[in-house]
Structure formats: structure tokens, C-alpha cells
Write an enzyme that holds these catalytic residues in place. Structure first.
Site, PDB file in Angstrom:
ATOM      1  N   VAL A 286       0.832  -1.211   0.000  1.00 24.23           N
ATOM      2  CA  VAL A 286       0.000   0.000   0.000  1.00 24.23           C
ATOM      3  C   VAL A 286       0.863   1.255   0.000  1.00 24.23           C
ATOM      4  O   VAL A 286       0.589   2.229  -0.705  1.00 24.23           O
ATOM      5  CB  VAL A 286      -0.948   0.006   1.222  1.00 24.23           C
ATOM      6  CG1 VAL A 286      -1.646   1.350   1.358  1.00 24.23           C
ATOM      7  CG2 VAL A 286      -1.969  -1.112   1.091  1.00 24.23           C
ATOM      8  N   ALA A 287       1.932   1.234   0.784  1.00 21.06           N
ATOM      9  CA  ALA A 287       2.800   2.400   0.888  1.00 21.06           C
ATOM     10  C   ALA A 287       3.562   2.659  -0.403  1.00 21.06           C
ATOM     11  O   ALA A 287       3.796   3.796  -0.782  1.00 21.06           O
ATOM     12  CB  ALA A 287       3.785   2.205   2.037  1.00 21.06           C
ATOM     13  N   GLU A 291      -1.446   5.029  -5.159  1.00 23.52           N
ATOM     14  CA  GLU A 291      -2.767   4.797  -5.757  1.00 23.52           C
ATOM     15  C   GLU A 291      -3.508   6.088  -6.071  1.00 23.52           C
ATOM     16  O   GLU A 291      -4.378   6.136  -6.928  1.00 23.52           O
ATOM     17  CB  GLU A 291      -3.632   3.910  -4.837  1.00 23.52           C
ATOM     18  CG  GLU A 291      -4.060   4.536  -3.512  1.00 23.52           C
ATOM     19  CD  GLU A 291      -2.988   4.412  -2.436  1.00 23.52           C
ATOM     20  OE1 GLU A 291      -3.247   4.842  -1.314  1.00 23.52           O
ATOM     21  OE2 GLU A 291      -1.887   3.915  -2.726  1.00 23.52           O
ATOM     22  N   ASP A 333      -5.631  34.871 -36.149  1.00 21.79           N
ATOM     23  CA  ASP A 333      -6.358  35.805 -37.011  1.00 21.79           C
ATOM     24  C   ASP A 333      -6.145  37.212 -36.474  1.00 21.79           C
ATOM     25  O   ASP A 333      -5.978  37.406 -35.268  1.00 21.79           O
ATOM     26  CB  ASP A 333      -7.864  35.500 -36.986  1.00 21.79           C
ATOM     27  CG  ASP A 333      -8.187  34.199 -37.707  1.00 21.79           C
ATOM     28  OD1 ASP A 333      -7.590  33.957 -38.755  1.00 21.79           O
ATOM     29  OD2 ASP A 333      -9.027  33.435 -37.205  1.00 21.79           O
ATOM     30  N   ASP A 641     -12.615  31.090 -36.714  1.00 25.00           N
ATOM     31  CA  ASP A 641     -13.996  31.341 -36.305  1.00 25.00           C
ATOM     32  C   ASP A 641     -15.027  30.844 -37.311  1.00 25.00           C
ATOM     33  O   ASP A 641     -16.184  30.656 -36.984  1.00 25.00           O
ATOM     34  CB  ASP A 641     -14.225  32.832 -36.027  1.00 25.00           C
ATOM     35  CG  ASP A 641     -13.815  33.714 -37.201  1.00 25.00           C
ATOM     36  OD1 ASP A 641     -13.568  33.175 -38.296  1.00 25.00           O
ATOM     37  OD2 ASP A 641     -13.720  34.939 -37.014  1.00 25.00           O
ATOM     38  N   ASP A 645     -12.693  27.110 -41.242  1.00 24.27           N
ATOM     39  CA  ASP A 645     -11.511  27.017 -40.382  1.00 24.27           C
ATOM     40  C   ASP A 645     -11.423  25.663 -39.689  1.00 24.27           C
ATOM     41  O   ASP A 645     -10.369  25.309 -39.151  1.00 24.27           O
ATOM     42  CB  ASP A 645     -11.543  28.112 -39.308  1.00 24.27           C
ATOM     43  CG  ASP A 645     -11.285  29.493 -39.874  1.00 24.27           C
ATOM     44  OD1 ASP A 645     -10.507  29.589 -40.840  1.00 24.27           O
ATOM     45  OD2 ASP A 645     -11.864  30.466 -39.367  1.00 24.27           O
ATOM     46  N   ASN A 707       8.247   7.319  -1.896  1.00 24.01           N
ATOM     47  CA  ASN A 707       7.949   5.890  -2.049  1.00 24.01           C
ATOM     48  C   ASN A 707       9.188   5.061  -2.342  1.00 24.01           C
ATOM     49  O   ASN A 707       9.342   3.951  -1.827  1.00 24.01           O
ATOM     50  CB  ASN A 707       6.913   5.691  -3.161  1.00 24.01           C
ATOM     51  CG  ASN A 707       5.529   6.134  -2.734  1.00 24.01           C
ATOM     52  OD1 ASN A 707       5.393   6.917  -1.812  1.00 24.01           O
ATOM     53  ND2 ASN A 707       4.499   5.661  -3.412  1.00 24.01           N
ATOM     54  N   ASN A 735       2.649   6.595   4.968  1.00 22.37           N
ATOM     55  CA  ASN A 735       2.050   6.712   3.631  1.00 22.37           C
ATOM     56  C   ASN A 735       0.925   7.746   3.633  1.00 22.37           C
ATOM     57  O   ASN A 735       0.792   8.550   2.709  1.00 22.37           O
ATOM     58  CB  ASN A 735       1.509   5.349   3.200  1.00 22.37           C
ATOM     59  CG  ASN A 735       0.990   5.356   1.775  1.00 22.37           C
ATOM     60  OD1 ASN A 735       1.691   5.778   0.865  1.00 22.37           O
ATOM     61  ND2 ASN A 735      -0.228   4.914   1.578  1.00 22.37           N
ATOM     62  N   THR A 738       2.315  11.206   3.782  1.00 22.58           N
ATOM     63  CA  THR A 738       2.919  11.574   2.492  1.00 22.58           C
ATOM     64  C   THR A 738       1.858  11.919   1.458  1.00 22.58           C
ATOM     65  O   THR A 738       1.920  12.946   0.790  1.00 22.58           O
ATOM     66  CB  THR A 738       3.781  10.407   1.944  1.00 22.58           C
ATOM     67  OG1 THR A 738       4.708  10.017   2.947  1.00 22.58           O
ATOM     68  CG2 THR A 738       4.514  10.825   0.686  1.00 22.58           C
ATOM     69  N   ASP A 739       0.852  11.022   1.312  1.00 28.79           N
ATOM     70  CA  ASP A 739      -0.182  11.196   0.285  1.00 28.79           C
ATOM     71  C   ASP A 739      -1.261  12.190   0.690  1.00 28.79           C
ATOM     72  O   ASP A 739      -2.137  12.501  -0.096  1.00 28.79           O
ATOM     73  CB  ASP A 739      -0.881   9.842   0.011  1.00 28.79           C
ATOM     74  CG  ASP A 739      -0.063   8.993  -0.944  1.00 28.79           C
ATOM     75  OD1 ASP A 739       1.022   9.454  -1.326  1.00 28.79           O
ATOM     76  OD2 ASP A 739      -0.504   7.887  -1.282  1.00 28.79           O
TER      77      ASP A 739
END
Length: 907
Positions: A286-287, A291, A333, A641, A645, A707, A735, A738-739
Site C-alpha cells: 500500500v505504501a 494509488e 487571425d 472562427d 476554419d 515511495n 504513507n 505523504t499522500d
């Protein structure tokens, strides 16, 4: 049983226009606003069903579909089943916090995209209460009379009641590539959809002429709606950055999985309790896997799109946000984008005299001053006819609303209408006196427009306007002081000389001609109508450059973005305006449409880098220009426009449509729509694109460093047979720290000082640039050895060693977040922003609480620390900070260091 709309659609093409209006209980004057509101309530909005909107609860529950969250929930149940209640509670709390953060990112992105969708709401013109009004496309109802002109997207299925040279591209519905000519005649019952010439269908495009039609079906009852019922929704387009984020996640996941499996094998071999080994492996997996990374990338891009929209740049496709940061050529233009779009007539040439016109903008006030001071010219029949043609050969309307004059229609035609009114003509009175009965519409290929009017005398008056060189080809006579005379070649040359002189003074010049005839003119094509015309004179108008466009051009040149001006104006006019804007410099090449026609794409590619101005070009030439730049490897933004174009807008790296003057077809083809039609907005969007890309890069660099250090440090410890440096709960907490908030704060970092001073990013450049790789290598060289040294020197007391590593690791992460505010400038040069400081303060406060109370210390497996341990953790964090800042300085020495003050406003 058939619905009312289905029944109407089934038979309307076989009925006369009058019968259709009767069937739908409407008239050519349109519905009343009250009736339209009632029908909107009855039939619902004119839009295709897009499925149910995702509710906030569904977004939150979707977080639990993440495989890593499922693994953690499984670990929670195992912990409960084996009596590890405290572990179970902590893991479950971490799951909830992680899911909440994921929900916040996704919900914020959804809300941003929803707001953007509202801003991008297309509009259409309908007749309501006898007046033409612009309404959101979704408010069109059966019975509405819609007004169609070149460049419009048909808003609903409708039966034509008026058609003048109307041509519709129905390729999106029938697959037929050639435009279909439309008319109003009834057709036999059973006529297939593709052959219903008196119908226009939702989603198709008007490519020429104009008309009116009564709506018979809206939303899911249209032909497109019937198809949509049977077609699955298309998948969202993934950006290159999103793909890269997923790839990084998979790559880290494979490493983490490998380490987790090895850990379990070693744990079983050493006799470590199975639950402890399992929880450690789960925590490591997970760490190690970020994700949240794909969600953060998508969220940052979506929120970036919303921020751009708030600054008048409506990005329609998410990958365009990335591409914007790499743009190095802008082909724009002139009229309305580089200039104000408020044309004002300055000079009139007729009867061998030049007339100065005073007044500014669309206020119909001003005077006429003839070069020799005489008033006879102003009283002449030629002058009166010229002013009459300027008013009649004109689709614009001058409106006075809220104490302000403005134009409904084209700015050039608006200027002509205003000068005619200045001369004493009244727009409604003249148009009623000379009603238009037909026309040969203007097209970018012909550069001419002719209108046909009935007169009080019973004959026909033809009024023509257009590019002088094209218009003169249609003229055989000229109005002179002594009457109508034959137009000689010498006189043509003299007129073109005057035209060049006016164009050289930055005036946009149009020629005017007329003729009267008693012919019925049943055959309305340019060959039968546009001949034997009598030349009247030239009208020169000016559209001053926008002040902000001049500044934006300077910024472009400074940062390595090449601005290119494209215009239908005369070459001399174009050069004069381009010089004022700073686009054209001595030695640059100017190409005209005719010159473009004569050279191949390969030849253009050879010289394209030296061409800064394209004059007298048509939309078809834009595609050739885009291809030439792309052939040389440039990332090109192209503005447009008109309906013609669209191919160039699609082919450009970034197609930019005008929100005010742009047709629906152009907007549909574009990646970005300018709500204010302003060149400076493109430059602001590029700045925002760079900013968003930089912030994603900062987030990615921060996350990967954290990580990688975690994975490598834990892997080394396990492979060398040391005790586990961190417990599963500690890994999960690190984790989360951090996240969590620090990572989100990095996504909101202000731009670096050099955001609009450095050259554009190479589009082929991976996000793993030299600076990102350097930071990752630095983390492995500095932080991994420091953590392992700290752990080993704290043994044999495992609890002390783990606590020191836990505290130090979190401080490392917070120092890293602080330093990643910029990957180039030190924290003394660019101070951390308030949100980042608040996030770091919160994490420190939370950590202090966790290690201050026995119950929380026991829960996360740490012990009370002495002052020495804290000083060691702080000291190592300072070493880490110095290594990061030193890496920045080393990297920057390879490049010239720009000044720190951002030149282009704040964000």
C-alpha cells in the site's frame, strides 16, 4: 403509440411550409416567450441523455473498489479475528482517511468539469415574439423558428420555411461527404432521411447560404437522438500524463509486490508470526503504490480546465491542458483577436476624391471632410448610392441598448452600417424601401457579396461589396463626375494604386459597385448576376490593435513562442498592423494567398520559420500553414472562427475558436474556445498550462522520492536479515502523511518566477526530466543510507530504532514537501505558500499528539523519545534539505538563471 414529436417528424417533409406552421401551432414570427417556456416544460430540454450523474455518495463508495483499499479492509478483518483490535481500528481509520482524500480529489474534479460544461453551453438564434434572439441550445422547443447561417450547427430537427442558397453538411448523420443543397418544396411521403431536402437535422452543419426553419423534434426525438439510444457512451479520452501516471503506478506496484512476496517467504522461513508478516507485506504494498497518483493528475487537469475557463479560455479536451505548455507557435487571425474588432470607417474614395470620416467605434456620429473642401461630392448621386449600398449589402444591425451602441453581426459590416447612418440614412427606412429579395452570399473563396433588392420604381437594384481586386473584375463601368463611363484598364490601375495607398495606412479596404436591371434574375448564380457592374468607390476602415495583444506578443517573443498573423486584409494593411503589434520585423517574409497557392507544402515548410504575416488568405490556406509548421516539428496553436476554419483547427496541436464571433462548427472542432476573442487570453492559457504541468511534476517528484526511499530502505533491511525498521501500522501512517495534505498542497503551488521566461517544453520530453531523475537519485544516495545508519546505530533496542526511524522518516517527508514547492528555486528564493505551510504544521502537530500520550504511542508501536533522538531526527532532516537545495543549485548552473520577478501578471 407515437409521440407528438415523432408524428410531426414523420409527415412534415411532405407538407407545405404553411401547413407545417399550422400543425405546430406557430408562425414565421416565432413563439411567444410564455409559449416557449410552456413547451420547454412539456417536452423537456433539447439535449441527448448522458446517463445518470454520479452522486457524491457513489464517488465515495467507488473509493472502496480500489484493490489496495480492499486489501487493507481484509487486513482489518484478519486483525479483528485474531484479537489485534488496536491494529484493526488504526488500519480502518487509515482506510477512511485515505478514501476521504481520494473522494475529495475526484469530487473536486467532477465539480470543476460540471462547471466547465455549463460555461461551454452552446447557443443558437431563434425568432421569439417577432425578434431574433440568442438562447442556449438546450432551450429550443418544437415550434421554434430557428435562424440558420453559414457556420451554424443545426440545433434540432426542423422543416425549412425559407432557404437562400442553403447548403448543409450532413456527413455526421448520413455519411454523405458533399454538402446538400436545401429548399422548401414538399416531398413525397416515404422519402428517406438522406433525401429530405426540405429538412435540416440536429448536429449537421450549415456550410453556405442562410435560411429559417421550424423545429419539429428536439433532444432524443431527433434523428441523432434515435441513433444515440442505440450507441454506448464513448470513453473519456485519457491524457498522455494520465497514462504515464498509471504506468508509474504499475511499475512501483510490481516492485512492491515482489518485495512483499520476498518478505513473506523470509518471514515464514525465520518463523515470524504469519499475521505480522502478512500485515507488513500489505502495508509495504500500500505504501509503495501511489494509488492516488492517477486521480491527482486527472483532478489537477480538470481543475486547471476550470481555472482557465474563469480566465476566458474554455478548454474542451483535457489533453489540451498538457499540450498548451509546449506550444511554440501561435497562428492568430488579426481581426477581433489581435485587434479590438470594432471597425471604424476612416476614408472613402470616390469620384477621384478622398473623404476623411470622423467618429470612433459604433456611435453613429461624425462628419465627412472632402480633400479639396468641396461639398458637391457629398451631395452627388455617386456618394448617395455608395452609402445606400453600404447599408443594403449588409447583414448587420446597429442597436442602442443600455445607453450604449453595439453591433449585431460582423464588425466590418457594422462599420459600413454606421458610416451610412452618419451620412443621414436610416437603416429601417432604407431597408423597407429597398427590401432584399435575394443574394449571392459572401464566401472566403469569392471575397464578394451581392444583394438584390426591389425598388420603389419596380426594377431591381444590385449592390456588391468585396475585395477591390476581385470586385473590379466584375465591373465594366465606373461612376465619374460627369456620369457613368466605361471602366478602362488605366482607371483600374489607378483605383488599385489608391487601394494600395489606403492599405499601406493600415486600412482595411472594400470596393463597392451597383447596377439596376429589369430582369427577374431567377437563376441566382454569380455568373448570371455578378456582371456588368458599375464601380462606385472604396471604403477604408481601421481596427486598432489591442493594447494587451501588443504586450502578449512581446511576452511570446521573450519566451520562445513565435506569433504569426493571418488575415484576409491587403498585404500592405497586414504589414502595417503587424509592425504595430511587434509581430513583423524587417527581413521577415510576408506571403499572400495567391503566393501560397503557387508553392507546395514542402516548399512552404522550407521557409515557414521566416514567414510572420499571411495576407489575403482564405481559411483553406490555414491548413497548409499548420502542416508546414508541424512538418518542422513545432507545436502549433491556430485560431479560427468560420466553418472553413474547422479542418485547420482540428489539425493544429491546439485549435482555438472564437467564443463571440466563432461559428458553432469552429467551436466544435477546437480544443479551446476564447470567451473574449482576445489573443492575450491564449498567452494566459499557455501560462496556466505550464503552471498545471509543473505542479503535477512537483507532486510526482515528491511522491516518487518518498515511495522509492521507503521501498529501498525496507527491502535492504529485509534482504540483509535485519529486524523490520517499521511496523505495518507505522508504514501505513507514513504513507498517509505523504499522500495527504502536503501532497495536495503541492498541487496548488503558485507558479515559479520563470514560468513565462523559459522556452516551451519539448512535447516529446518525458516527465522524467533531468531534474526529476536527479532528485530521485539524490533521495537514494542521501536518505536511504541515513535511515539505515540511524536504524543500525539504534539497535539492539528495536523499539527505539523503529521510533527514531518513524519520526525521522516523517520529518524527511515534510522537508521534501517544503523543498518541492519548486524544483528549480531554493526555499529562500520562492517561499512556501500558506496552504503548504499549514499542511506541514498540521502533520507536525498530529505527530506531536501521537507521541505524547501512552495510549497513542502503544497504538502505533513507538516509545517516548529523549531530546537526543529528536535532535538526531532534526539534524538528519536538515542534511536532507541541504542536499535537495544543493541539487537545485547544481542543476541550475547548467542553465542561465533568469530574474525572479514574473513578468506576466499573477495567477
Amino acid at each position: 403509440m407515437m409521440s407528438y414529436q415523432e408524428e410531426a417528424t414523420r409527415i412534415v417533409y411532405s407538407l407545405s411550409a404553411e401547413d407545417v406552421l399550422r400543425l405546430l401551432n406557430t408562425s414565421p414570427q416565432g413563439l411567444s416567450n410564455e409559449e416557449a417556456s410552456a413547451r420547454l416544460e412539456k417536452y423537456g430540454p433539447n439535449e441527448l441523455e448522458t446517463g445518470k450523474k454520479t452522486s457524491p455518495l457513489r464517488i465515495f463508495l467507488n473509493q472502496f473498489k480500489n484493490i489496495l483499499i480492499i486489501i487493507l479492509l481484509g487486513a482489518t478483518l484478519i486483525s479483528l479475528a485474531t484479537g489485534h483490535d488496536v491494529d484493526a481500528v488504526i488500519i480502518f481509520v487509515i482506510v477512511l482517511i485515505s478514501s476521504t482524500l481520494g473522494f475529495y480529489q475526484e469530487y473536486r474534479a467532477e465539480k470543476a468539469l460540471e462547471a466547465l460544461k455549463k460555461m461551454l453551453n452552446p447557443v443558437t438564434t431563434v425568432v421569439r415574439d417577432s425578434k431574433e434572439v440568442t438562447i442556449p441550445l438546450r432551450e429550443v422547443v418544437p415550434g421554434d423558428v430557428i435562424v440558420l447561417k453559414e457556420g451554424d450547427k443545426v440545433p434540432a430537427d426542423a422543416r425549412l420555411i425559407e432557404a437562400i442558397n442553403l447548403r448543409v453538411n450532413e456527413a455526421s448523420l448520413t455519411g454523405e461527404s458533399m454538402p446538400v443543397f436545401k429548399d422548401t418544396a414538399p416531398l413525397p411521403e416515404g422519402t428517406p432521411v438522406s433525401d429530405r431536402r426540405n429538412m435540416v437535422f440536429s448536429g449537421t452543419e450549415v456550410v453556405g447560404g442562410k435560411g429559417k426553419a421550424v423545429v419539429v423534434a428536439t433532444g432524443m426525438n431527433t434523428e441523432f437522438g434515435k441513433i444515440a439510444k442505440n450507441v454506448a457512451a464513448t470513453e473519456k479520452e485519457e491524457t498522455p500524463l494520465e497514462k504515464k501516471a498509471k504506468e508509474i503506478g504499475r511499475w512501483l506496484g510490481m516492485i512492491a509486490l515482489s518485495v512483499a512476496i520476498i518478505t513473506m517467504i523470509i518471514g515464514v522461513y525465520k518463523g515470524t508470526p504469519l499475521l505480522q508478516t502478512l500485515l507488513f507485506s500489505v502495508a509495504l504494498a500500500v505504501a509503495a503504490v501511489p494509488e492516488a497518483l492517477p486521480a491527482v493528475v486527472t483532478g489537477s487537469l480538470a481543475i486547471g480546465m476550470y481555472k482557465m475557463a474563469k480566465r476566458n479560455a474554455l478548454v474542451r479536451r483535457m489533453p489540451a491542458v498538457e499540450t498548451l505548455g509546449a506550444v511554440n507557435v501561435i497562428c492568430s487571425d488579426k481581426t477581433g483577436t489581435l485587434t479590438k474588432g470594432e471597425m471604424t470607417v476612416r476614408k472613402i474614395y470616390l469620384l477621384n476624391h478622398m473623404i476623411e470620416v470622423s467618429g470612433v467605434g459604433y456611435v453613429p456620429e461624425g462628419s465627412f471632410q472632402v480633400d479639396d473642401g468641396s461639398v458637391e461630392i457629398l451631395n452627388s448621386e455617386c456618394f448617395k448610392l455608395l452609402m445606400k449600398c453600404a447599408l443594403l449589402c449588409n447583414d448587420s444591425e446597429l442597436i442602442h441598448e443600455n445607453a450604449k451602441w453595439h453591433i449585431k453581426g460582423d464588425p466590418t459590416e457594422g462599420a459600413l452600417l454606421v458610416v451610412a447612418i452618419k451620412s443621414g440614412l436610416k437603416q429601417e427606412e432604407v431597408r423597407n424601401q429597398y427590401p432584399r429579395i435575394s443574394e449571392v452570399p459572401f464566401s472566403s473563396e469569392r471575397k464578394i457579396m451581392t444583394t438584390i433588392h426591389s425598388t420603389p420604381e419596380g426594377d431591381r437594384l444590385l449592390c456588391m461589396k468585396g475585395a477591390p481586386e476581385k470586385l473590379l473584375e466584375k465591373c465594366t463601368h465606373i461612376y465619374e463626375l460627369d456620369g457613368i463611363r466605361e471602366l478602362t484598364e488605366e482607371r483600374k490601375r489607378e483605383i488599385l494604386r489608391v487601394n494600395n495607398e489606403m492599405a499601406g495606412n493600415a486600412l482595411r479596404v472594400l470596393g463597392f459597385a451597383y447596377k439596376r436591371t429589369t430582369e427577374n434574375l431567377n437563376s441566382l448564380n454569380e455568373e448570371s448576376v455578378e456582371n456588368n457592374m458599375i464601380f462606385l468607390g472604396l471604403i477604408g476602415m481601421m481596427d486598432p490593435p489591442r493594447e494587451e495583444a501588443i504586450e502578449a506578443v512581446q511576452i511570446c517573443k521573450r519566451v520562445g513562442i513565435k506569433p504569426i498573423m493571418i488575415t484576409g486584409d491587403h498585404k500592405l494593411t497586414a504589414i502595417s498592423v503587424a509592425k504595430e503589434l511587434g509581430i513583423y520585423e524587417e527581413g521577415d517574409i510576408v506571403l499572400t494567398g495567391d503566393e501560397l497557392e503557387k508553392i507546395s507544402e514542402e516548399e512552404l515548410a522550407e521557409i515557414v520559420e521566416k514567414v510572420t504575416v499571411y495576407a489575403r488568405v482564405s481559411p483553406e490556406h490555414k491548413l497548409k500553414i499548420v502542416r508546414a509548421w508541424k512538418e518542422r516539428g513545432y507545436v502549433v496553436a491556430m485560431t479560427g472562427d468560420g466553418v472553413n476554419d474547422a479542418p485547420a483547427l482540428k489539425h493544429a496541436s491546439i485549435g482555438v475558436a472564437m467564443g463571440i464571433t466563432g461559428t458553432e462548427v469552429a467551436k466544435e472542432a477546437a480544443d479551446m474556445v476564447l470567451a473574449d476573442d482576445n489573443f492575450a487570453t491564449i498567452v494566459k492559457a499557455i501560462e496556466l498550462g505550464r503552471w498545471i504541468y509543473d505542479n503535477i511534476k512537483k507532486y510526482l517528484t515528491y511522491l516518487l522520492q518518498a515511495n522509492l526511499v521507503e521501498i529501498v530502505m525496507l527491502s535492504i533491511a529485509i534482504l540483509l536479515g535485519f529486524p523490520m525498521p517499521l511496523l505495518p501500522v507505522q508504514i501505513l501512517y507514513v504513507n498517509l502523511a505523504t499522500d495527504g495534505l502536503p501532497a495536495l498542497a503541492l498541487g496548488l503551488s503558485p507558479p515559479d518566477p520563470d514560468i513565462m521566461k523559459r522556452p516551451p517544453r519539448n512535447p516529446k520530453e518525458t516527465i522524467f526530466t533531468i531534474d526529476v531523475k536527479s532528485f530521485l537519485i539524490r533521495a537514494l544516495i542521501v536518505e536511504v543510507p541515513l535511515i539505515i545508519w540511524l536504524f543500525l546505530t539504534s539497535l539492539p533496542n528495536e523499539e527505539l530504532a523503529r521510533t527514531r526511524v518513524f519520526i525521522t522518516f516523517i520529518l524527511f517527508e515534510l522537508v521534501l514537501a517544503l523543498a518541492c514547492r519548486s524544483l528549480k528555486y531554493t526555499i529562500l528564493e520562492v517561499r512556501p505558500h500558506k496552504f503548504l505551510l499549514a499542511a506541514i504544521f498540521w502533520e507536525i502537530l498530529l505527530l506531536s499528539v501521537l507521541i505524547s500520550f501512552p495510549i497513542t504511542r502503544q497504538a502505533i508501536g513507538v516509545i517516548e523519545l529523549d531530546l537526543e533522538s529528536f535532535l538526531i531526527a532534526i539534524g538528519l532532516s536538515v542534511v536532507t534539505l541541504i542536499s535537495i537545495e544543493g541539487t537545485k543549485l547544481l542543476l541550475r548552473n547548467k542553465h542561465s538563471r533568469p530574474s525572479l520577478k514574473s513578468e506576466y501578471g499573477g495567477l
